[in-house]
Scaffold this active site. Structure first.
Site, mmCIF file in Angstrom:
data_model
loop_
_atom_site.group_PDB
_atom_site.id
_atom_site.type_symbol
_atom_site.label_atom_id
_atom_site.label_comp_id
_atom_site.label_asym_id
_atom_site.label_seq_id
_atom_site.Cartn_x
_atom_site.Cartn_y
_atom_site.Cartn_z
ATOM 1 N N CYS A 103 -2.464 -12.239 17.743
ATOM 2 C CA CYS A 103 -2.607 -10.778 17.624
ATOM 3 C C CYS A 103 -3.796 -10.346 18.481
ATOM 4 O O CYS A 103 -4.806 -11.058 18.539
ATOM 5 C CB CYS A 103 -2.835 -10.391 16.163
ATOM 6 S SG CYS A 103 -3.168 -8.639 15.904
ATOM 7 N N THR A 104 -3.649 -9.181 19.119
ATOM 8 C CA THR A 104 -4.715 -8.664 19.999
ATOM 9 C C THR A 104 -6.091 -8.593 19.326
ATOM 10 O O THR A 104 -7.108 -8.762 19.980
ATOM 11 C CB THR A 104 -4.376 -7.208 20.402
ATOM 12 O OG1 THR A 104 -3.894 -6.508 19.242
ATOM 13 C CG2 THR A 104 -3.379 -7.161 21.512
ATOM 14 N N HIS A 105 -6.085 -8.308 18.011
ATOM 15 C CA HIS A 105 -7.354 -8.027 17.326
ATOM 16 C C HIS A 105 -8.139 -9.283 16.940
ATOM 17 O O HIS A 105 -9.357 -9.226 16.774
ATOM 18 C CB HIS A 105 -7.098 -7.249 16.037
ATOM 19 C CG HIS A 105 -6.559 -5.874 16.237
ATOM 20 N ND1 HIS A 105 -5.506 -5.595 17.081
ATOM 21 C CD2 HIS A 105 -6.912 -4.687 15.679
ATOM 22 C CE1 HIS A 105 -5.248 -4.301 17.031
ATOM 23 N NE2 HIS A 105 -6.083 -3.733 16.185
ATOM 24 N N TYR A 125 2.663 -1.492 15.852
ATOM 25 C CA TYR A 125 3.971 -2.046 16.194
ATOM 26 C C TYR A 125 4.363 -3.144 15.186
ATOM 27 O O TYR A 125 5.518 -3.477 15.039
ATOM 28 C CB TYR A 125 3.941 -2.702 17.588
ATOM 29 C CG TYR A 125 4.062 -1.773 18.776
ATOM 30 C CD1 TYR A 125 4.017 -0.391 18.644
ATOM 31 C CD2 TYR A 125 4.222 -2.304 20.055
ATOM 32 C CE1 TYR A 125 4.108 0.434 19.761
ATOM 33 C CE2 TYR A 125 4.320 -1.491 21.171
ATOM 34 C CZ TYR A 125 4.265 -0.131 21.026
ATOM 35 O OH TYR A 125 4.368 0.674 22.136
ATOM 36 N N GLY A 126 3.345 -3.720 14.552
ATOM 37 C CA GLY A 126 3.558 -4.904 13.712
ATOM 38 C C GLY A 126 4.520 -4.722 12.561
ATOM 39 O O GLY A 126 5.053 -5.691 12.038
ATOM 40 N N CYS A 182 0.069 -6.909 23.850
ATOM 41 C CA CYS A 182 0.411 -6.900 22.422
ATOM 42 C C CYS A 182 1.301 -8.098 22.086
ATOM 43 O O CYS A 182 2.348 -8.301 22.715
ATOM 44 C CB CYS A 182 1.160 -5.594 22.159
ATOM 45 S SG CYS A 182 1.724 -5.398 20.484
ATOM 46 N N ASN A 183 0.900 -8.868 21.101
ATOM 47 C CA ASN A 183 1.722 -10.013 20.685
ATOM 48 C C ASN A 183 3.086 -9.571 20.163
ATOM 49 O O ASN A 183 4.095 -10.202 20.428
ATOM 50 C CB ASN A 183 1.005 -10.785 19.566
ATOM 51 C CG ASN A 183 0.166 -11.911 20.110
ATOM 52 O OD1 ASN A 183 0.584 -13.060 20.094
ATOM 53 N ND2 ASN A 183 -1.010 -11.590 20.618
ATOM 54 N N THR A 184 3.077 -8.478 19.397
ATOM 55 C CA THR A 184 4.335 -8.014 18.808
ATOM 56 C C THR A 184 5.319 -7.613 19.912
ATOM 57 O O THR A 184 6.485 -8.023 19.901
ATOM 58 C CB THR A 184 4.073 -6.820 17.864
ATOM 59 O OG1 THR A 184 3.076 -7.209 16.916
ATOM 60 C CG2 THR A 184 5.315 -6.399 17.146
ATOM 61 N N ASP A 196 -0.738 -2.129 25.173
ATOM 62 C CA ASP A 196 -0.803 -2.600 23.792
ATOM 63 C C ASP A 196 -0.296 -1.481 22.892
ATOM 64 O O ASP A 196 -0.220 -0.322 23.306
ATOM 65 C CB ASP A 196 -2.261 -2.958 23.436
ATOM 66 C CG ASP A 196 -2.387 -3.486 22.017
ATOM 67 O OD1 ASP A 196 -1.431 -4.125 21.529
ATOM 68 O OD2 ASP A 196 -3.432 -3.251 21.387
ATOM 69 N N SER A 197 -0.011 -1.844 21.655
ATOM 70 C CA SER A 197 0.387 -0.829 20.676
ATOM 71 C C SER A 197 -0.760 0.150 20.429
ATOM 72 O O SER A 197 -0.535 1.305 20.091
ATOM 73 C CB SER A 197 0.752 -1.514 19.364
ATOM 74 O OG SER A 197 -0.324 -2.335 18.942
ATOM 75 N N GLU A 253 -10.117 -2.968 12.972
ATOM 76 C CA GLU A 253 -10.225 -1.620 13.544
ATOM 77 C C GLU A 253 -11.238 -0.771 12.793
ATOM 78 O O GLU A 253 -11.893 0.097 13.360
ATOM 79 C CB GLU A 253 -8.869 -0.909 13.494
ATOM 80 C CG GLU A 253 -8.081 -1.133 14.738
ATOM 81 C CD GLU A 253 -6.652 -0.669 14.591
ATOM 82 O OE1 GLU A 253 -6.414 0.350 13.936
ATOM 83 O OE2 GLU A 253 -5.781 -1.358 15.138
HETATM 84 N N1 DGL Z 1 -1.247 -5.192 18.988
HETATM 85 C C1 DGL Z 1 -0.582 -5.760 17.843
HETATM 86 C C2 DGL Z 1 -0.299 -7.245 18.112
HETATM 87 O O1 DGL Z 1 -0.977 -7.889 18.901
HETATM 88 C C3 DGL Z 1 -1.388 -5.593 16.572
HETATM 89 C C4 DGL Z 1 -1.456 -4.171 16.045
HETATM 90 C C5 DGL Z 1 -0.099 -3.589 15.703
HETATM 91 O O2 DGL Z 1 0.520 -3.984 14.683
HETATM 92 O O3 DGL Z 1 0.357 -2.744 16.450
HETATM 93 O O4 DGL Z 1 0.614 -7.791 17.557
#
Ligand code: DGL
Length: 278
Positions: free
Chosen positions: A187-189, A43-44, A74-76, A11-12, A155
């Site tokens: 998104c992961t969060h 990463y977003g 990570c979705n991004t 993940d990011s 976070e």
């Molecule tokens: N992990 C990123 C996602 O799932 C979210 C946090 C980021 O922007 O890096 O898109």
């Protein structure tokens, strides 16, 4: 033949620990190596080029650690780097993203003809979700919106309180989400605020995240390819997972607990020694 090599998950940052926690429960015989790219978080907001470069470095790290598969939590990164990584690495490691499984899940299990998606700016800008639905179920109307403040809010531990409810309302109170039947949390969060989002819609909208669909897709594919690890026998100790980050700080260490649901020891990785990683 059982394959006892580890599975890499990246993940990011550390939000992807939500997925590792589910994976470790669903596949207790597997050993997971997590990599959180905390040096490059978030990463977003980054360009596709940057996210692809970082992700490529991380796959080299997993290859060096002998992984049999890699899951892009990570979705991004799933949105912008998966096709590139899959083309490059599929011969040596199975590569999974978190987007295809949730799209397939919606098509197979929800009778929704209007679906909303929220995620980071890069995920939404990539239009990956509308494209996938267009390819697989073109009658589904997909509307999207980025919700960039939700990840940092979570976070910082702001969820299940007035601040999170206000921000969730501000992002979801949009014309394009008024008649949706399902909302994908891209998104992961966001799994951590899933219940608040369900409450926002008062149960009118099915809220889905990537976790269960991804776990099912990974388990199924590894089983089909005969790449699952040996089942543990009674009394055998659980495999030792490792949780690497590209930049260790005490604050990440503390936040990791929020996402994993239990305390984990983050380890500073040696990824900086790879000359592809900078
Ligand atoms: N992990 C990123 C996602 O799932 C979210 C946090 C980021 O922007 O890096 O898109």
């Amino acid at each position: 033949m059982p394959d006892n090599r580890p599975i890499g998950v990246f993940d990011s940052g550390i939000g992807g620990l939500t997925l590792v926690s589910g994976l470790a429960r669903a596949l207790p015989q597997e050993r997971f190596l997590f990599f959180g790219d905390t040096a490059h978080l978030p990463y977003g907001d980054k360009s596709s080029k940057a996210v692809i470069t970082y992700s490529q470095g991380i796959l080299q790290f997993f290859a060096r650690h002998g992984c049999k598969a890699v899951i892009i939590a990570c979705n991004t990164a799933s949105a912008v780097a998966y096709s590139y990584l899959e083309r490059l690495w599929a011969d040596s490691m199975a590569v999974f993203n978190v987007i295809d499984p949730v799209v397939q899940h919606c098509i197979d299990h929800l009778q929704a003809s209007r679906i909303g998606v929220i995620g980071t700016k890069s995920t939404i800008r990539s239009r990956v979700y509308p494209r996938k639905f267009q390819q697989l179920a073109s009658s589904v109307k997909v509307t999207t919106a980025s919700a960039p403040l939700l990840a940092p809010m979570i976070e910082e531990g702001f969820y299940d309180n007035t601040i999170s409810r206000t921000l969730i309302g501000a992002y979801l109170d949009k014309k394009q989400f008024q008649d949706i039947e399902a909302l994908i949390l891209g998104c992961t969060h966001y799994p951590l605020i899933r219940q608040e989002i369900e409450e926002y819609f008062s149960g009118r909208v099915s809220v889905v995240d990537n976790i269960q669909p991804t776990i099912s897709a990974v388990s199924q594919k590894l089983a089909d390819r005969d790449r699952l690890a040996d089942q543990k026998k009674a009394g055998e100790t659980a495999p030792a997972h490792h949780f690497f980050v590209s930049d260790f700080t005490q604050s990440f260490q503390e936040t990791a607990r929020i996402f994993f649901g239990a305390s984990v020891e983050l380890e500073q990785s040696d990824i900086w020694r790879l000359n592809t990683y900078s």
